[in-house]
Design an enzyme around this catalytic site. Structure first.
Site, PDB file in Angstrom:
ATOM      1  N   ASP A   8      -6.695   1.223  12.080  1.00 51.43           N
ATOM      2  CA  ASP A   8      -7.064   0.516  10.858  1.00 51.43           C
ATOM      3  C   ASP A   8      -6.190  -0.728  10.755  1.00 51.43           C
ATOM      4  O   ASP A   8      -5.085  -0.779  11.323  1.00 51.43           O
ATOM      5  CB  ASP A   8      -6.861   1.412   9.635  1.00 51.43           C
ATOM      6  N   GLU A  10      -4.845  -3.885   7.861  1.00 49.79           N
ATOM      7  CA  GLU A  10      -4.814  -4.470   6.531  1.00 49.79           C
ATOM      8  C   GLU A  10      -4.711  -5.980   6.708  1.00 49.79           C
ATOM      9  O   GLU A  10      -4.096  -6.459   7.681  1.00 49.79           O
ATOM     10  CB  GLU A  10      -3.640  -3.950   5.709  1.00 49.79           C
ATOM     11  N   HIS A  58      -3.277  -3.350  -0.866  1.00 50.25           N
ATOM     12  CA  HIS A  58      -2.320  -2.703   0.041  1.00 50.25           C
ATOM     13  C   HIS A  58      -0.860  -2.811  -0.366  1.00 50.25           C
ATOM     14  O   HIS A  58       0.003  -2.136   0.213  1.00 50.25           O
ATOM     15  CB  HIS A  58      -2.481  -3.234   1.467  1.00 50.25           C
ATOM     16  N   HIS A 152      -3.996   1.224  -0.028  1.00 51.29           N
ATOM     17  CA  HIS A 152      -4.420   1.214   1.358  1.00 51.29           C
ATOM     18  C   HIS A 152      -3.204   0.966   2.252  1.00 51.29           C
ATOM     19  O   HIS A 152      -2.346   0.134   1.939  1.00 51.29           O
ATOM     20  CB  HIS A 152      -5.451   0.107   1.597  1.00 51.29           C
ATOM     21  N   ASP A 157      -4.233   5.329   6.554  1.00 48.81           N
ATOM     22  CA  ASP A 157      -5.693   5.342   6.621  1.00 48.81           C
ATOM     23  C   ASP A 157      -6.177   5.768   8.004  1.00 48.81           C
ATOM     24  O   ASP A 157      -7.196   6.457   8.130  1.00 48.81           O
ATOM     25  CB  ASP A 157      -6.252   3.963   6.265  1.00 48.81           C
TER      26      ASP A 157
END
Length: 221
Positions: A8, A10, A58, A152, A157
């Site tokens: 994942d 960000e 985030h 997040h 995640d």
């Protein structure tokens, strides 16, 4: 041996075409569908400000990221880490689009054509048509504890997505990518999905697709 990397990212926003950058990458390694602990996690200095909207998602401020490495500093080591692996992400066009943009920015080739990429959002839509299929929604559907996900975070995640992916595709069953299908799919766990039947190869994200990701985030996260 089957090696998969569930990952994942960000970012500072939704589109690398308008200057948004990756600020965090988190990866979980699977060998034959078992977690190895050989994970990859890095925060990155985006060399720009952090929009309020992204910060609320985030919690990574420009000040916090100011002393972190630049993408160019980890570009080679990240490529070495994912080499020869199958990549897995949720709404993977978004993440792969950002990675391609980061590599182009430092004068390297895009990476999407070099890898087989599985999109867990596509799998979820196949298994749960017409339902919400955000990561939080899938955690609820498959009884996966996501109570630590107040914001997040790429590594968290990726860990949650690992649990979702293994559950959606049959727990610890082997994936049937090259092997013959069983005589009756009806006898398998309802969560099993044969990935070779899904059209989930990824191409570089277009501007329209990135806009669609924004709309998805507004309505599903």
């Amino acid at each position: 041996m089957s090696r998969q990397i569930i990952f994942d990212t960000e970012t500072t926003g939704i589109s690398p075409d308008t200057g948004d950058r990756i600020v965090e990458i988190g990866c979980i390694e699977l060998i034959d569908r078992a977690q190895t602990g050989n994970n990859f996690h890095v925060y990155l200095n985006p060399e720009r400000d952090m929009p309020d909207g992204a910060f609320k998602v985030h919690g990574l401020s420009a000040d916090f990221l100011s002393d972190k490495p630049l993408f160019k500093d980890i570009a080679e080591s990240f490529l070495e880490y994912i080499q020869d692996a199958e990549l897995i992400a949720h709404n993977s066009k978004f993440d792969m689009g950002f990675l391609d943009a980061e590599y182009l920015r430092i004068g390297m080739d895009i990476i999407t054509p070099k890898f087989r990429v599985i999109d867990t959002l596509a799998i979820a839509k196949e298994l749960r048509p017409g339902q919400r299929n955000s990561l939080d929604a899938l955690c609820r559907a498959y009884s996966i504890d996501n109570t630590k996900r107040t914001l997040h975070g790429a590594l968290l995640d990726a860990q949650l997505l690992t649990e979702v992916y293994l559950t959606m595709t049959g727990g610890q069953y082997s994936l049937m990518l090259d092997d013959a299908k069983p005589q009756s799919m009806d006898n398998l766990n309802v969560g099993m999905v044969c990935l070779q039947d899904l059209n989930i190869h990824i191409i570089h994200a277009s501007a329209d697709e990135l806009e669609a990701h924004q709309e998805f985030s507004r309505t599903h996260l």
